[in-house]
Design an enzyme around this catalytic site. Structure first.
Site, PDB file in Angstrom:
ATOM      1  N   ASP A  12      -1.518  -9.263 -39.061  1.00  0.00           N
ATOM      2  CA  ASP A  12      -2.777  -9.059 -38.359  1.00  0.00           C
ATOM      3  C   ASP A  12      -2.410  -9.016 -36.875  1.00  0.00           C
ATOM      4  OD1 ASP A  12      -5.414  -8.787 -37.993  1.00  0.00           O
ATOM      5  OD2 ASP A  12      -6.000 -10.617 -39.049  1.00  0.00           O
ATOM      6  N   ASP A  51      -7.480  -9.537 -47.979  1.00  0.00           N
ATOM      7  CA  ASP A  51      -6.843 -10.821 -47.661  1.00  0.00           C
ATOM      8  C   ASP A  51      -7.930 -11.790 -47.255  1.00  0.00           C
ATOM      9  OD1 ASP A  51      -6.617 -11.725 -44.521  1.00  0.00           O
ATOM     10  OD2 ASP A  51      -7.020  -9.597 -44.749  1.00  0.00           O
ATOM     11  N   CYS A  68      -7.259 -19.999 -68.102  1.00  0.00           N
ATOM     12  CA  CYS A  68      -6.336 -19.656 -67.018  1.00  0.00           C
ATOM     13  C   CYS A  68      -4.885 -19.944 -67.415  1.00  0.00           C
ATOM     14  CB  CYS A  68      -6.710 -20.442 -65.769  1.00  0.00           C
ATOM     15  SG  CYS A  68      -5.650 -20.101 -64.359  1.00  0.00           S
ATOM     16  N   CYS A 115      -2.354 -20.313 -65.194  1.00  0.00           N
ATOM     17  CA  CYS A 115      -1.557 -20.804 -64.065  1.00  0.00           C
ATOM     18  C   CYS A 115      -0.893 -22.130 -64.431  1.00  0.00           C
ATOM     19  CB  CYS A 115      -2.402 -20.924 -62.803  1.00  0.00           C
ATOM     20  SG  CYS A 115      -3.294 -22.477 -62.647  1.00  0.00           S
ATOM     21  N   CYS A 121      -3.438 -25.100 -64.715  1.00  0.00           N
ATOM     22  CA  CYS A 121      -4.308 -25.149 -65.889  1.00  0.00           C
ATOM     23  C   CYS A 121      -3.545 -25.322 -67.204  1.00  0.00           C
ATOM     24  CB  CYS A 121      -5.177 -23.898 -65.951  1.00  0.00           C
ATOM     25  SG  CYS A 121      -6.301 -23.801 -64.553  1.00  0.00           S
ATOM     26  N   HIS A 155      -3.767 -22.765 -58.426  1.00  0.00           N
ATOM     27  CA  HIS A 155      -4.852 -22.249 -59.269  1.00  0.00           C
ATOM     28  C   HIS A 155      -5.739 -21.245 -58.521  1.00  0.00           C
ATOM     29  CE1 HIS A 155      -8.147 -21.784 -62.005  1.00  0.00           C
ATOM     30  NE2 HIS A 155      -8.952 -22.091 -60.995  1.00  0.00           N
TER      31      HIS A 155
HETATM   32 ZN   LIG Z   1      -5.460 -22.091 -63.245  1.00  0.00          ZN
END
Ligand SMILES: [Zn+2]
Length: 370
Positions: free
Chosen positions: A90, A265, A303, A305, A308, A334
């Site tokens: 940026d 973003d 999920c 991830c 999770c 997460h």
């Molecule tokens: Zn997750």
């Protein structure tokens, strides 16, 4: 020119691939916020593992610390941070114009460092030089943030942004000739909530012929669809478009993609994570809430991830309550995984023609509007 292939489009919406010197970005794509060349609470390996394709760092912060010389010496942003994938910077405009005593002249912006009070000036030329030194693949033009939502202020800021864009492009072209590396410039479309100004700005930015476009200064989601329709109908189809700073609310990602934005973003997903505000398919929850104290289910059962798959809501609640560093790490993994995956799924749905169904299903559950 930055190579951008469109694989499939439907109206303004498209799925494609941006080819950068540090690798490809499959779009639409959510770009990770690495303001100071670091993603808060996460390592670059964790970012890679959760599926992040690219990061965005901030020129203002990196100029102040560790400074351009050091980043250049380290081999530039991707090498210094060990990210090694596609990178954006940026321009620093947004942060500088948010400082308390910034002085704007036609030349640039004078401000005091928030770290040591040093008096500094950033101009379109120095922002370009700084971004070349930092070495991201994609640079944003130095733009002026309007003082208020007032139309006159917006127009003035937009017109100065346009004059600065011409200077940015000139400096960028000069630096391009001096370097062996390829780095690319995005113009930033301004105009706030006024569609006539947005149209004017899109026309101007297009005329300067940059490599791509940032769409800046969007703070309210209300009317974003109309604004994006206006802007992206004007911008050339064959160049990528980045929606700057939007993505806290999943609906903004769906609307952004539907109306022709390729990358996004936003610092909000990881910032909210550090405060315990976590995404689930049924909306955001605050894990610090007492009701999660003995909830042994995963944060979000669907999920995949690391958080999770391995930990319960009760454990996360405990980590937050005892202020463990791991609370911020797992929560950030997460939330970042969640937004990256939502946008990846938007891409898949564009490719297989099921975007409308996916959008309807996701949003009605998330906002409980069935
Ligand atoms: Zn997750």
């Amino acid at each position: 020119m930055l190579k951008f292939d469109i694989e499939k489009s439907d109206g303004l919406m498209r799925a494609g691939v941006i080819h950068t010197p540090h690798g490809d970005i499959k779009t639409p794509c959510f770009i990770g916020a690495a303001t100071r060349a670091a993603v808060k609470a996460l390592t670059m390996k964790e970012m890679r593992d959760l599926g992040s394709q690219a990061i965005l760092a901030n020129t203002y912060h990196l100029v102040l610390t560790p400074g351009l010389e050091l980043i250049e010496k380290a081999g530039k942003l991707a090498e210094f941070s060990s990210w090694h994938g596609p990178t954006f910077t940026d321009s620093g405009g947004f942060q500088i114009f948010s400082l308390p005593d910034v002085k704007i002249t036609e030349n640039g912006a004078k401000f005091k460092s928030h770290i040591n009070g040093d008096k500094l000036e950033m101009t379109p030329e120095s922002s370009m030089q700084a971004q070349w030194a930092i070495g991201a693949d994609i640079h944003m033009a130095f733009d002026q943030l309007a003082k208020s939502e007032n139309k006159r202020d917006m127009e003035e800021a937009m017109e100065r942004t346009h004059r600065w864009l011409e200077r940015c492009k000139k400096e960028h072209d000069k630096l391009l000739k001096e370097h062996e590396t390829e780095q690319y410039l995005y113009a930033v479309v301004q105009g706030g909530t006024f569609n006539d100004l947005r149209a004017k700005s899109a026309e101007f930015c297009k005329s300067v012929d940059p490599d791509g476009f940032g769409i800046g200064g969007v703070f309210v989601a209300d009317g974003m669809d109309e604004m994006l329709k206006t802007v992206n109908s004007i911008l050339p189809e064959n160049k990528p478009r980045h929606l700057l700073g939007m993505g806290q609310e999943p609906i903004d990602l769906f609307v952004g993609a539907e109306y022709g934005c390729d990358t996004f973003d936003c610092v909000a997903p990881t910032r909210m994570a550090r405060n315990g505000s976590l995404y689930t398919l049924d909306g955001r929850i605050n894990i610090k809430n007492a009701k999660y104290k003995d909830d042994f289910t995963p944060l979000m059962p669907e999920c995949n991830c690391e958080c999770c798959k391995n930990y319960s809501r009760a454990y996360l609640h405990h980590l937050f309550k005892t202020d463990e560093i791991g609370a911020k790490v797992l929560a950030s993994i997460h939330n970042e995984y969640f937004v990256v995956t939502v946008v990846d799924n938007i891409r898949k749905s564009i490719l297989d023609g099921t975007f409308s169904e996916y959008k309807q299903k996701f949003l009605s559950r998330y906002y409980n509007t069935k």
